[in-house]
Write an enzyme that holds these catalytic residues in place. Structure first.
Site, PDB file in Angstrom:
ATOM      1  N   LYS A 147       0.842  -1.270  -0.265  1.00 42.61           N
ATOM      2  CA  LYS A 147      -0.015   0.014  -0.008  1.00 42.61           C
ATOM      3  C   LYS A 147       0.809   1.278   0.128  1.00 42.61           C
ATOM      4  O   LYS A 147       2.148   1.253   0.519  1.00 42.61           O
ATOM      5  CB  LYS A 147      -0.890   0.056   1.070  1.00 42.61           C
ATOM      6  N   ASP A 187      -7.011   4.116  -4.743  1.00 44.68           N
ATOM      7  CA  ASP A 187      -7.652   4.028  -3.280  1.00 44.68           C
ATOM      8  C   ASP A 187      -8.321   5.491  -2.917  1.00 44.68           C
ATOM      9  O   ASP A 187      -8.454   6.398  -4.107  1.00 44.68           O
ATOM     10  CB  ASP A 187      -6.697   3.638  -2.194  1.00 44.68           C
TER      11      ASP A 187
END
Ligand code: NDP
Ligand code: 2IT
Length: 473
Positions: A147, A187
């Site tokens: 991430k 995201d």
């Protein structure tokens, strides 16, 4: 350490020995994680949640303790931090921080989204990368967890500022990604527009096409259904959960929070399956539309959010039967008190606090499916499970997005594009399989109906066994 999965029945002497070893192992591990990662509450929260769920599998399989698998899993392979310098429309220079956390584990290239939000820091990236590791494992596709993101705030920035920021961000991130090493995606704050600028810069530097990013535009390498996949997948997951009680979504009233990518396509699939969403939100507040958000209203929301970059309060001006309530510092979010059958938190982490969870239970909501990552605080999760609410934890329920990212990687490798019908059919198969695996695993380990325990154990065991196969130490 109090554990949600610690056994309650009277154990044999040998079992008691195994249990006290697990207890000691997990307590030491959590203390170590907190000491090594100070000031990272979200990361501590997710490590604790996962570790507590793993209790039954550790009692049965001491090899995971002997080989320190959890400790290895929660220590990132790499935390890459880089400065991102860019110039705004008035010539002022800005300095932001970029991060990419490549988490430990095996199985395929690293894979996970990029978040552009002022709150992005190492704690958020590590929590999201760890969640992603188990989520990717649940999809059964070959992807490890990662991430990243930046504390850059895209709100109020012009198109050209966003473009320059993305180009600068990619210039710094470029050496660490690639189709076989690490494949970012979107995201919060990173949608198709940002992916376009990031991918354009990637190609400019690489001088070649490679599927090094997913969530691309439909004409330049996207998989069909990727934009829809997280929201659609969450609703497919909800459908499977309801089916276990002989129920379905037809006629259900649903609460949805957020109004971005995940929320929009959750509302869309709910409509397809005969349910109706009555709320949407952003960080300023929420709207309640008692008539339900129909297809025309949803198209209006998409234009508002994706093209005009407006605020959700405008919904109530456009559709006068809807009401808007601004967010406040109160200890509860009134969105979760709107009467409904199902709830789909789809905005951000810890958006459902213990009081909100109590309100949902009191409200009679029988299903909570998480589109956002870790949107419910641990006390809230415990409350749902204790009340018999069907609770779909994020790492299982929102895995549809990364699953279709995995399918996009496969299409990029083949230089082909599958039809929407084909991708959607595969997405449904994957979501059903994740649901069944989480449910069955929970049952096998003595926690029937607890999808959190099932998802954590199933996701963990696959990664842990791959780690052991590749190298016990
Ligand atoms: P978007 O940026 O498209 O939308 C985010 C939405 O959440 C916006 O409405 C935003 O409002 C709201 N929001 C963000 N932060 C807060 C906050 N602190 N308080 C209240 N509202 C907030 O992001 P996505 O829809 O892509 O992501 C939503 C969630 O889903 C995230 O948790 C993400 O990690 C998760 N997720 C996303 C996937 C994907 O494929 N995109 C896949 C799996 C999970 P505002 O405009 O005011 O910031
Ligand atoms: O949280 C997530 O699963 C995502 N943001 C999607 C990640 C991806 O690589 O598609």
């Amino acid at each position: 350490m109090a554990s949600r999965t610690a056994p309650s029945r009277r154990p044999t002497t040998r079992r008691r020995g195994a249990e006290s070893r697990v207890q000691e192992h997990l307590s030491t591990l959590l203390a170590k994680v907190e000491a090594k990662n100070p000031g990272e509450p979200e990361f501590h929260q997710t490590v604790r949640e996962i570790a507590e769920s793993l209790w039954p599998v550790l009692v049965q399989n001491p090899k995971y303790i002997d080989n320190k698998i959890i400790e290895r899993l929660v220590e990132p392979d790499r935390v890459i931090s880089f400065g991102v310098n860019w110039v705004d429309d008035h010539g002022e220079i800005h300095v932001n921080r970029g991060l990419r956390v490549q988490m430990s584990s095996s199985i395929g290239p690293y894979k996970g989204g990029l978040r552009f939000h002022p709150s992005v820091n190492p704690s958020l990236c590590k929590f999201l990368a760890l969640e992603q590791t188990l989520k990717n494992s649940l999809t059964t596709l070959p992807m490890r967890g990662a991430k990243g993101g930046t504390d850059f705030d895209p709100k109020g920035r012009s198109e050209s500022e966003i473009r320059r920021f993305c180009q600068s961000f990619m210039t710094e991130l470029f050496p660490y990604i690639g189709e076989f090493t690490d494949v970012p995606a979107g995201d919060i704050g990173v949608g198709e527009r940002e992916i376009g600028y990031l991918f354009g810069q990637y190609k400019r530097i690489a001088k070649r096409f490679a599927g090094a990013i997913t969530g691309k535009g439909i004409n330049w390498g996207d998989s069909r259904i990727r934009q829809e996949a997280t929201g659609y997948g969450a609703v497919y997951f909800a459908r499977e959960m309801l089916a276990t009680r002989g129920n379905d979504l037809v006629g259900k009233t649903c609460l949805v929070s957020g109004s971005g990518n995940v929320a929009q396509y959750t509302v869309e699939k709910l409509l397809h399956l005969g349910a109706r969403a009555v709320t949407l939100s952003d960080s300023d507040g929420f709207v309640h539309d008692p008539d339900g958000i129909d297809r025309d209203k949803l198209e209006w929301v998409k234009r508002l959010k994706n093209d005009r970059r407006g605020r959700i309060r405008e919904y109530a001006d456009q559709f006068p039967r809807a009401t808007y309530q601004a967010a406040s510092d109160r200890d509860e979010n009134p969105l979760w008190k709107v009467p409904a059958d199902c709830a789909f938190p789809s905005a951000t982490q810890n958006e459902v606090n213990a009081k909100d969870a109590a309100n949902l239970v009191e409200n009679g909501v029988s299903l909570v499916v998480e589109g956002a990552n870790m949107p419910t605080v641990p006390e809230g999760v415990d409350r749902f499970i204790a009340a018999g609410v069907l609770y779909g934890p994020s790492k299982a329920a929102n895995a549809g997005g990364v699953a279709v990212s995995g399918l996009e990687m496969a299409q990029d490798m083949q230089l082909s594009q599958w039809t929407s019908e084909e991708v959607d059919a595969r997405l449904q198969v994957i979501m059903t399989r994740i649901h069944d695996t989480a449910r069955q695993t929970a049952e096998d380990f003595g926690h029937p109906g607890n999808y959190l325990v099932g998802a954590n154990i199933a996701g963990f065991v696959k990664v842990a066994d791959a780690m052991l196969d590749e190298s016990p130490i």
